[in-house]
Every structure is written in structure tokens, then in C-alpha cells.
Write a protein that holds these residues in place. Structure first.
Motif, short mmCIF file in Angstrom:
data_model
loop_
_atom_site.label_atom_id
_atom_site.label_comp_id
_atom_site.label_asym_id
_atom_site.label_seq_id
_atom_site.Cartn_x
_atom_site.Cartn_y
_atom_site.Cartn_z
N UNK A 151 1.02 -0.92 -0.09
CA UNK A 151 -0.05 0.08 0.31
C UNK A 151 0.60 1.71 0.19
N UNK A 152 1.92 1.28 0.74
CA UNK A 152 2.62 2.50 0.51
C UNK A 152 3.23 2.74 -0.80
N UNK A 153 3.60 2.07 -1.64
CA UNK A 153 3.62 1.19 -3.15
C UNK A 153 2.76 2.40 -4.01
N UNK A 154 2.10 1.95 -3.14
CA UNK A 154 1.00 2.10 -4.60
C UNK A 154 0.20 2.19 -3.86
N UNK A 155 -0.46 3.39 -3.68
CA UNK A 155 -1.96 4.14 -2.06
C UNK A 155 -3.44 3.46 -2.57
N UNK A 247 3.27 1.17 -12.33
CA UNK A 247 3.05 1.84 -10.88
C UNK A 247 4.36 3.12 -10.22
N UNK A 248 4.73 2.26 -10.45
CA UNK A 248 5.98 3.17 -10.31
C UNK A 248 7.82 3.63 -10.72
N UNK A 249 6.98 3.86 -12.19
CA UNK A 249 8.84 4.65 -13.10
C UNK A 249 9.81 4.59 -12.44
N UNK A 250 9.51 5.64 -11.59
CA UNK A 250 10.75 6.43 -10.87
C UNK A 250 11.34 4.78 -10.53
N UNK A 251 11.06 4.03 -9.39
CA UNK A 251 11.15 3.37 -8.92
C UNK A 251 12.48 2.40 -10.01
#
Lengths: 445, 344
Positions: A151-155, A247-251
Motif C-alpha cells: 500500500x505504501x508503494x501503491x496507495x 505503477x512506479x516508473x521512477x523506482x
């Protein structure tokens, strides 16, 4: 003397606590399954060596359960002690998996009570079942905790309006977009890491020629679990990579050290990213492969860090190196696993060979190093956010100064605790001939 | 207020109560070793282990349940405690780590040598330190010295908990845990001589606990905390205190020959009444804040859907936990009465 900055100290203490807890809890949730297999073999074949292995492993499970339980209790407080401004808002949103985890953990403790003290006291199959429940409830706990981290990664499960967290829905938050890929990857990793660690220790004892039948049976069970997990892990890794890319292209850009958007994007193998010059030195580049791994075709664009506002960029060096380490170790374990299964099915003679045992002994820490590396990728790669895109880690830290002292204290505690655990395990292993491998194995009788 | 709010609040108090009774007796197992002469220490240790061995892990789960209810259901109460009671909570955590691992390690160490004495010492001291800081935290929640607007380190993070009242509550908690454990051991005695020994210890700890309770009132008086008024100012508090006193008299009288179950029920009843007498006066306020407003269990409740889901999770969890836990206690009580040894 300069004291460590409070924010850095809080992050270090959290990383330290989780870094230790992840090892204790992986072993505590996976070993009961090894135990259940050995126990099952004892009940169905009546070969005493399986009972001895079960009893010896149950002591290991108990030691790791104790350390996992206390380090988990500590974490439930540390969330508030270190990150109160995060918990004030996040608690009611992502708390659902924790409230279910409370139940699962409780069941695990009760089942462990039944199992450890239940020899010759209950119906043998009921006793076996309680051991299995320890494993299942441990696994469920693990999945729930990872769902909270996801959830912290994908609220999900709330609307963030003018700094307010509105329309809270904890069920939606629990089933956020990242929970499945993260939970799958973590559970398989736990099996691979624990399987390789346990198999490696028994391989070492076999190389020393001690209690051969005992260690041989124990080695085989652990190695089958670990090897199976190591072989399927790349599939879940691929699933995770595509998920993170979406979801998290920056990561993804940080772990792949992709400073500039590329189309098609090359995979950067190894190398040392330089965040000042935005270049990766000494790396091997495979053209188009990152496009394929992230999006399934060789020509698609992959977003680099240049698309992320400078203030929102994660660090690159640490996630990239950790990611390389994780993939490298995973590949090595996959290779060992392939050789093991080849030996099991086609080359029985290899099983008796010293080189295969040496390979396993060398791989003992590989899985847990990979787990720590993967954990580093997911946590450091999420920075500067504690709730991705919503709340910055720096804004969540406790206002209390002097956290550095608490960090030093916890470092000392966890390091000494780990020394004691290693000491206890070495004593358990040394006492195998006296305590566990007492009846002569029927194979030799 | 929706039904599930009551469920969540009830479970919070239930978890605190069960942690006090079960976890508390478990702490007490270490504490009474401090009150035991060298030559009887082994007997006491064996008896305590027989009483709590199989269930000691489960006893500590109630703390986790209480913490999870707090941070999911009452986030502001949880975070205010975390910020202003950081130091005693940290010290309590060190105690929990030391105690849990020392207990586990002393039992699961494959070699029984001088290390046992090290585990024992850590176990005994952390058994006293942990409930002491738990009591300090509980006292601080009631003392009204927590000040969210405090200007400096001392008043924000130290004066919030370091005062005679919370220290007295800490000492009282330690004494109460020892008392509960002593009553439990009376029922575990195998011979009349053992029973006499445990009865003497229980009488000693009863006196210590009553004395510590007096110290709590004295400290409250000195600090200007109207504890006497909280406890005696309403019918519920007066009744609870009266019943606790009456049951203590009965327990004292029956200690020598009463059945174990009766003694345990009476001791548990007293602890419950003490919690009720202290908690009732403020309800629904939970954490008293200097200058107010206090943090109330009703006003600080999480959003409706979270409370609904948390309540359902607790009710669902109880369906699994309570029967399994009951069967665990039952099985080992049955085996103890049959004289089967309880070894791992």
C-alpha cells in the motif's frame, strides 16, 4: 562529536529492525513446512530418522519464532515511535491487514504451543496438523504484512484532497495494485532463501561426514523446497518488474539506473551509476532488453529519471546495486537448483558427489542476501516518499530529537541478539548426535 | 454511535485486561524469582514453567492486539503516546526483547551449562523492567502531563512521564504481576510443604501490592491528581473497589486450602476491578492531556468504514482464536492434573 541527523537515524533504525525481522520471520514461516514434510514421512513410513529431523527442526523453528515474535512486536511500536505523522493518517487506511495479521499471528502462537509440547500427547495426525497450521498461519501473516507495505508503494482506498485523507476504505487499501505481485515475490523468496540456508547447513555437515543419514534426509527436504522456489522465482520477478514499470516508473528507472528516457531502452548490467554526471560507468548494455522486460516488446519507450521532477527522484546507486545483487544471486541459485533437479532425476550419482554439496554449502547465505537486497530495492526505490506520491518520508518522522541514540541502542541489541541466535543454532547442530540422531536409522539397521 | 464502535472499544479494554492477567502473570513468574531464596529458586522456576510454558507466547499476543486496535482504530491516541512517551515505550521494548528471547533461549538451548544462569538473570530482571515501564506508560496516560504544545525537550518528552505518580503506578504494576503469578503457583504446588512455601510468598506479595497501591494514592495526592475522587466519586468505582477488597479478604482466608481455580478467579477478579475502577471515571476519555482537550475513544475513532472492518476482523478473529486458545489451556491443565511432564 557530531550526532547522526534524526531523519537519517530514524530511517536507519527502521531499516535495521526490518532487515533483522525479515530474516527471523522468513525462517519462522517457512521451516514449519519442511518440518511438516519430515513429520509426514515419519508418520507414514515409521522411519525414526524423520522423527529425529522433525524434532531437531522444531527447536530451530522455536528459536526463530521467539526472535521473530519479539522483533515483530517491536516493529508495531516503532511505526509510531519513528513515523507518527505517517501512522496518524495511514493507520486507519492500511491497518486492515495488520488487524487480520494479529489473528493469524495469534493462531500461529497457539498452534506452536500445541506442536512443541504435544508429542505423544495428542492423536499423531492432530499433532501433525498443528505443525502445519504454524506454517500456514505464518505464511498468511507474511502475505498480510507485505500487503500493507504494498500500500505504501501503491496507495489506494482513500481520496487525497487538499492534504486531507477522505473516503477511507480499508478493504480497497488492502487489495491495492501492488499486493499480489509483492506478496508472491516475497513468499517465494522466503521459501528459496530458507530452503537454501537450511540445505546449505546440512550439506556442510554431510561434507564433514557427521550423522550422514540424518543430514541427508534433512538436506533433501530443504533442498527440494529451496530449489523449486528458486526455479519459479524468475517468473514472479518478471511479473513484479512489469508491475513496477506500470505503477512506479521512477523506482524502475532507479533500479535499472536509467537516467534518460530511452526508446527502445537498453538493459544496464552491472556498472556504477554516477548521480552527478547521470551516467553509468563500467556497465554492459543489452539493446532493447529493458523495453522487453518492462513492457513485453523490444521497441517500447521506458521512462527515465529525467521524466521525474528533481525533488521526487529516488537515489540511484543503492537501488541499482541492490537490484543487480538480487538478480545475480537469484540466477546463481536457479543454476544450483537446475543441477539439483537434474541430479535427482537423471544423475543420481551426483547426489553423492562432494561438488554438489560444496555448491549448496557455498549457497547457504545467497537467498537471504538476495532477500535483503530486494527489500532494499523496494524501500530505497520508493524514496523520497513514505506513501508513494502522497506523503514524504521526511515529513513523517517523529519530532523528538536524539533518535541517533535510539538507533545505536537498537543496533547493539539486534547485533548481539543475532550473535546469540547463531550461537544457539551452532549448539543445536553440534548436539545432533546426542539429542536428535539417537535411534539408529532403519536404513542401516 | 454505530454498533461496531462499541465492539472496537470493548476489544481494546478486553485486550488490555487479558494482557494484564495473562501476560502479567507471565511477567510475575520472573518477578517472584526475585523474592525467592537461592535454595528454592529451582523449584519456583520449575513450577512457574509448568504453569506458563505452553501458553507463554500466546499470553503476549494480547499486547499486539491492543496496539493494533490503537493504531488502526484510534490513530491520534497511538501517535500521541508514541511521540510523548517515546522513552518509556522504548525502554519497555528493550525489556520485551530481552525477556522474550531469554525465556525462549533458556529453554531451547541444546546445551545446559553456565549460559543458563545468564539467561535466568536476564529473564528475571527484564521480567521486572518490562511491566514497570508498562505501568509508567499507563500512569502517564492518566496523569495529564502530556502536553502537545510543550516548548522544550524536557517538558515534551520527559516530564510527560517522569513524575512520582507514573513511577508509583509502574511499581504497583510490577507488584501486581508478581502477586498474580504467586497466586497461580499456589495451585501448581505438588506437596503440602511446597504449597506452604507458595502461600507464604503469596501473602508477602499481597502485602507488597497493597503497599504499592497506597503509594500510588500518595503520589497522586502529592501531584494533585484527583485519583481518590476518580475511584470513589462514582458508584461504579466504589462498588468495584469494595468487591476487590472483599475478594482479597476471601482469597487471604482461603489461600491455605482453597481450590486452585477459586484462587485464580479471585485474583483475576481483583485485577479486573482495579482496571474498572480507574478506567470508568474518565470513560470515554482515554488519554488525558495537559490543558485539554483529552483524547476520547469516541471522538478519536477512525473513519466509519475502518471501524466497521476492524470490528469485523476482531469478531472473526475471536471465532478462531478463542476456541483454539481455550483448548490449549484445557489440554495442558488436563495433562498437568494427570501428572504428565510438560517438556518440549
Amino acid at each position: 562529536m557530531d550526532v547522526m541527523d534524526d531523519f537519517l537515524a530514524a530511517r536507519s533504525q527502521m531499516a535495521l529492525s526490518l532487515g533483522f525481522h525479515i530474516v527471523y520471520s522468513c525462517i519462522g514461516m517457512v521451516m514449519p513446512f519442511f518440518m511438516a514434510v519430515a513429520h509426514f514421512r515419519w508418520l507414514t513410513t515409521g522411519e525414526a530418522v524423520y522423527k529425529n529431523v522433525t524434532r531437531a527442526w522444531s527447536k530451530g523453528v522455536a528459536i526463530f519464532f521467539v526472535t521473530g515474535a519479539v522483533s515483530g512486536t517491536v516493529l508495531s511500536f516503532e511505526l509510531g515511535l519513528l513515523w507518527p505523522k505517517f501512522m496518524l493518517h495511514a493507520g486507519p487506511i492500511f491497518g486492515m491487514p495488520f488487524s487480520l495479521e494479529g489473528t493469524a499471528f495469534f493462531i500461529e502462537a497457539i498452534a506452536l504451543g500445541f506442536f512443541l509440547y504435544g508429542w505423544e500427547r495428542f492423536h499423531p495426525w492432530f499433532h501433525w496438523f498443528t505443525g502445519l497450521v504454524v506454517g500456514i498461519s505464518g505464511l498468511v501473516s507474511g502475505i498480510l504484512v507485505v500487503a500493507a507495505n504494498a500500500w505504501m508503494n501503491s496507495p489506494a482506498g482513500f481520496d487525497f484532497v487538499n492534504g486531507q485523507y477522505l473516503n477511507v476504505d480499508p478493504i480497497k487499501a488492502m487489495f491495492n495494485a501492488a499486493w499480489l505481485s509483492q506478496a508472491l515475490h516475497m513468499c517465494i523468496a522466503a521459501f528459496a532463501a530458507t530452503g537454501f540456508a537450511v540445505a546449505g547447513i546440512h550439506a556442510l555437515m554431510l561434507l564433514k561426514g557427521r550423522n550422514v543419514a540424518f543430514h541427508r534426509h534433512a538436506f533433501t527436504i530443504a533442498a527440494v523446497f529451496g530449489a523449486l522456489a528458486a526455479l519459479v522465482q524468475p517468473l514472479s520477478g518478471d511479473f513484479s518488474a512489469k508491475d513496477v514499470a506500470r505503477r512506479q516508473p521512477a523506482k524502475l528507472a532507479a533500479m535499472e539506473a536509467l537516467f534518460h528516457t530511452e526508446k527502445p531502452a537498453a538493459l544496464v548490467l552491472g556498472g556504477l551509476p554516477d548521480e552527478q554526471t547521470q551516467r553509468v560507468n563500467y556497465a554492459v548494455r543489452i539493446p532493447g532488453l529493458l523495453s522487453f522486460l518492462a513492457h513485453g516488446n523490444f521497441s517500447q519507450e521506458v521512462q527515465g529519471l529525467d521524466r521525474v521532477p528533481a525533488a521526487d527522484r529516488p537515489p540511484v546507486l543503492v537501488p541499482h546495486l541492490a537490484f543487480q545483487l538480487m538478480v545475480g544471486l537469484g540466477t546463481f541459485m536457479m543454476g544450483v537448483a537446475a543441477l539439483f533437479f537434474l541430479a535427482l532425476w537423471r544423475r543420481k550419482a551426483w547426489l553423492q558427489s562432494r561438488w554438489l554439496l560444496r555448491l549448496f554449502a557455498a549457497a547457504t547465505p545467497a537467498g537471504f542476501l538476495a532477500v535483503e537486497a530486494g527489500w532494499t530495492v523496494t524501500e530505497v526505490g520508493r524514496q523520497p516518499w513514505i506513501i508513494n506520491g502522497v506523503l514524504r518520508t521526511a515529513d513523517a518522522v517523529t519530532p523528538m530529537p536524539g533518535i541517533a541514540y535510539s538507533f545505536y541502542l537498537f543496533s547493539a541489541v539486534y547485533v548481539s541478539l543475532s550473535c546469540v541466535v547463531v550461537f544457539l543454532l551452532s549448539r543445536q547442530i553440534r548436539m545432533v548426535p546426542a539429542l536428535y540422531d539417537v535411534a539408529p536409522p532403519t536404513a542401516l539397521a | 454511535m454505530p454498533f461496531m464502535s462499541y465492539v472496537v472499544i470493548a476489544y481494546l479494554f478486553l485486550a488490555i485486561l487479558l494482557y494484564l492477567l495473562l501476560g502479567g502473570a507471565d511477567f510475575g513468574g520472573g518477578i517472584i524469582e526475585l523474592f525467592t531464596s537461592e535454595k528454592n529458586r529451582h523449584l519456583t522456576r520449575q513450577t512457574v514453567y509448568r504453569a506458563i510454558g505452553p501458553v507463554w507466547e500466546a499470553n503476549h499476543m494480547w499486547l499486539i492486539i491492543a496496539v493494533v486496535i490503537l493504531f488502526v482504530g484510534f490513530p491520534r491516541i497511538y501517535t500521541t503516546m508514541s511521540v510523548h512517551l517515546h522513552i518509556p515505550l522504548l525502554l519497555m521494548l528493550l525489556g520485551i526483547i530481552a525477556r522474550g528471547t531469554a525465556f525462549g533461549f533458556r529453554h531451547y538451548d541444546a546445551v545446559h551449562d553456565r549460559m543458563q544462569a545468564v539467561y535466568n538473570r536476564i529473564f528475571v530482571y527484564s521480567s521486572a523492567v518490562t511491566p514497570f515501564f508498562l505501568g509508567v506508560v499507563a500512569g502517564s496516560v492518566l496523569a495529564g502531563r502530556i502536553d502537545p504544545g510543550a516548548p522544550d525537550f524536557w517538558s515534551a518528552y520527559v516530564a510527560s512521564w517522569l513524575h512520582p505518580f507514573s513511577v508509583a503506578v509502574g511499581l504497583f504494576t510490577v507488584a501486581l504481576c508478581g502477586y498474580l503469578a504467586a497466586v497461580y503457583t499456589v495451585g501448581e504446588a505438588k506437596t503440602a510443604a511446597d504449597r506452604q512455601r507458595f502461600v507464604r510468598k503469596t501473602r508477602l506479595l499481597t502485602a507488597v501490592t497493597v503497599g504499592a497501591g497506597g503509594a500510588v494514592f500518595a503520589a497522586a495526592y502529592r501531584e494533585g491528581i484527583p485519583l481518590l475522587h476518580w475511584v470513589l466519586g462514582n458508584a461504579v468505582g466504589r462498588t468495584a473497589l469494595g468487591l476487590a477488597t472483599a475478594s482479597l479478604g476471601l482469597l487471604w482466608y482461603r489461600l491455605g486450602r482453597g481450590p486452585a481455580a477459586l484462587l485464580r478467579v479471585l485474583a483475576g477478579f481483583q485485577a479486573t476491578m482495579i482496571l474498572l475502577a480507574i478506567g470508568y471515571a474518565h470513560f470515554p476519555d482515554f488519554l488525558l492531556v495537559r490543558g485539554g482537550p483529552n483524547l476520547s475513544l469516541v471522538r478519536e475513532l477512525a473513519p466509519a468504514r475502518t471501524v466497521q472492518a476492524l470490528g469485523e476482523a476482531l469478531l472473526l478473529g475471536s471465532l478462531f482464536i478463542l476456541p483454539a486458545l481455550f483448548y490449549l489451556y484445557y489440554s495442558f491443565e488436563r495433562d498437568k492434573s494427570r501428572g504428565v511432564s510438560v517438556d518440549g
